[in-house]
Write an enzyme that holds these catalytic residues in place. Structure first.
Site, mmCIF file in Angstrom:
data_model
loop_
_atom_site.group_PDB
_atom_site.id
_atom_site.type_symbol
_atom_site.label_atom_id
_atom_site.label_comp_id
_atom_site.label_asym_id
_atom_site.label_seq_id
_atom_site.Cartn_x
_atom_site.Cartn_y
_atom_site.Cartn_z
ATOM 1 C CE1 TYR A 238 -4.337 0.245 -0.289
ATOM 2 C CE2 TYR A 238 -4.319 -1.593 1.242
ATOM 3 C CZ TYR A 238 -4.987 -0.810 0.320
ATOM 4 O OH TYR A 238 -6.283 -1.074 0.008
ATOM 5 C CD GLU B 287 -3.904 4.461 0.769
ATOM 6 O OE1 GLU B 287 -2.955 3.711 1.097
ATOM 7 O OE2 GLU B 287 -5.102 4.207 0.987
ATOM 8 C CG ASP C 156 -8.816 11.070 -23.423
ATOM 9 O OD1 ASP C 156 -7.836 10.316 -23.626
ATOM 10 O OD2 ASP C 156 -9.852 10.695 -22.867
ATOM 11 C CB THR D 211 -5.251 4.511 -21.390
ATOM 12 O OG1 THR D 211 -5.261 4.605 -22.810
ATOM 13 C CG2 THR D 211 -6.631 4.805 -20.836
ATOM 14 C CE LYS E 44 -7.750 3.048 -25.269
ATOM 15 N NZ LYS E 44 -7.863 3.761 -23.969
HETATM 16 N N1 DSN Z 1 -12.442 1.429 -24.537
HETATM 17 C C1 DSN Z 1 -11.608 2.415 -25.190
HETATM 18 C C2 DSN Z 1 -11.554 2.211 -26.648
HETATM 19 O O1 DSN Z 1 -11.707 1.092 -27.083
HETATM 20 O O2 DSN Z 1 -11.350 3.162 -27.388
HETATM 21 C C3 DSN Z 1 -12.018 3.774 -24.819
HETATM 22 O O3 DSN Z 1 -12.235 3.843 -23.467
#
Ligand code: DSN
Length: 423
Positions: free
Chosen positions: A57, A59, A203, A229, A232
């Site tokens: 943990y 935090e 984003d 994110t 990807k």
């Molecule tokens: N799930 C993502 C996508 O496939 O683009 C977006 O959150």
């Protein structure tokens, strides 16, 4: 050798679960994965993400924690932060958001109060749920106003974005999305956000790897906050980061913790650190450009086969196909493609007359196939397989789908994916 042998402890403890993972390894090895938000992480990222760091943990932030025993965790997180700052050229990075939606929610917490107006691209136009769409907390706790693309070009209508922004004066404005095949003009959004007095958030979840590899312009000099994110095109573990100029650093950190989250997922932070290290290597620049070259070659091959592509093609990793003229719905096509060993997702197209759960299009992309070393010369056959499978879907021709699946399997066997055990 069975893939199960790669997880001996798991196999001994829980053979049922181990068999599911082995089956997923086989599926990922044998299929042509075209979902543009997915990828294959390296073996190194996988190893870092599955470690004893998960037992801790933490935090707080490096040097300022609420639990002791952080000697190593602090070094892991600080390394990830330094690498993010170096790779993207930002003053500040927070690597703790659990994923993209919590990352974006933290941005709301940092810059807006419930009920205030926020602006983003409409989900059916290619935006994201968390950009103020109604069914998301971001569209019900805040007042979401939405922009889209032009019906004639499929491109973002920057004049309409400006008109909406000046009429609504949103506290936060999002650019970026999940089904945008074209380059985002961050400078144009910045000029609009300045006029409207909005905090501008890029984003870049879909294109973070392209930005890191120099295959898409960076938003960093134009926006207040960059949200992404990590799993990807960036090819890291499932997680997220928020990056910003120093002036926003405190607000962002406070919003992520203690505002929204508890303990960070340290094993994921380690995987992110490794992915950022990999993305800083020359080979990743080659990868990012190859993703785009493959997408352009695939778009051309699909156009040559008579497919309608939203905006007429692509500048990045993603292609949005409108199947209306082929006489088959997106979901029917996606399920048939799946049976043919080609994994895509059904997707709305702008101004879709059909429902989101049964839309007109499919969304495809090249990050995963590029990670396996496929090149533009392979894209005509990929387009041919898609075309045969879509036509087979329209006719209910299962043998034709099986034939495509066999051909796909052969090419995949010749191009092993990173991070997967060899069959
Ligand atoms: N799930 C993502 C996508 O496939 O683009 C977006 O959150």
């Amino acid at each position: 050798m069975s893939a199960n042998h790669h997880h001996p402890a798991l196999l001994a403890t829980d053979p049922e679960l181990a068999s599911f993972i082995a089956a997923e390894e086989s599926l990922q090895a044998q299929t042509l994965r075209l979902i543009p938000s997915e990828n294959y992480v390296s073996a190194a990222v996988l190893e870092a993400s599955g470690t004893v760091l998960q037992n801790k943990y933490s935090e707080g932030y490096p040097g300022r924690r609420y639990y002791e025993g952080q000697q190593n965790i602090d070094r892991v997180e600080a390394l990830a932060v330094e690498r993010a700052k170096g790779l993207f050229g930002v003053d500040h990075a927070n690597v703790q958001p659990y994923s993209g939606s919590p990352a974006n929610l933290a941005v709301y917490l940092a810059f807006a109060k419930p009920g205030e107006t926020v602006m983003g691209m409409a989900l059916p136009m290619g935006g994201h749920l968390t950009h103020g769409w109604g069914v998301s907390a971001t569209g019900s706790w805040f007042r979401g106003v939405q922009y889209g693309v032009r019906a004639d070009t499929g491109l973002i209508d920057y004049d309409a974005v400006r008109d909406l922004a000046l009429a609504e004066r949103p506290k936060i404005m999002f650019c970026g999305g999940t089904a945008l095949p074209r380059t985002i003009d961050f400078a144009a959004f910045a000029s609009i956000a300045r006029e409207a007095g909005s905090v501008l958030v890029a984003d870049v979840a879909h294109i973070a790897g392209l930005i890191a590899g120099g295959a898409h312009p960076s938003p960093v000099d134009h926006v207040d906050v960059v949200s992404t994110t990590t799993h990807k095109t960036l090819r890291g573990p499932r997680g997220a980061m928020l990056m910003c100029r120093e002036e926003h650093a405190k607000a962002i950190d406070k919003a992520v913790f203690p505002g929204l989250q508890g303990g960070p997922h340290n094993q994921t932070t380690a995987g992110i650190a490794v992915a950022l290290h990999e993305a800083a290597q020359p080979a990743f620049t080659t990868y990012a450009h190859a993703v785009v070259a493959n997408a352009k070659a695939l778009a051309e091959a699909l156009l040559a086969r008579g497919f309608d592509l939203v905006s007429g093609g692509t500048d990045n990793h993603l292609i949005l196909m409108d199947l209306t003229s082929r006489g088959v719905a997106g979901k029917v096509a996606a399920k048939a493609l799946d049976r043919a060993g080609i994994v895509v997702n059904y997707n709305t197209v702008p101004f879709d007359p059909r429902k989101p759960f049964d839309p007109s299009g499919i969304r495809i992309g090249t990050p995963s196939l590029t990670s396996r070393g496929l090149a533009p010369e392979h894209m005509p056959v990929v387009a041919e397989w898609i075309s045969r499978a879509v036509d087979a879907a329209a006719k209910g021709d299962e043998p034709a789908l099986a034939a495509v699946r066999a051909e796909v399997g052969e090419l995949m066997a010749a191009h092993p994916a990173p991070g997967l055990p060899l069959a």
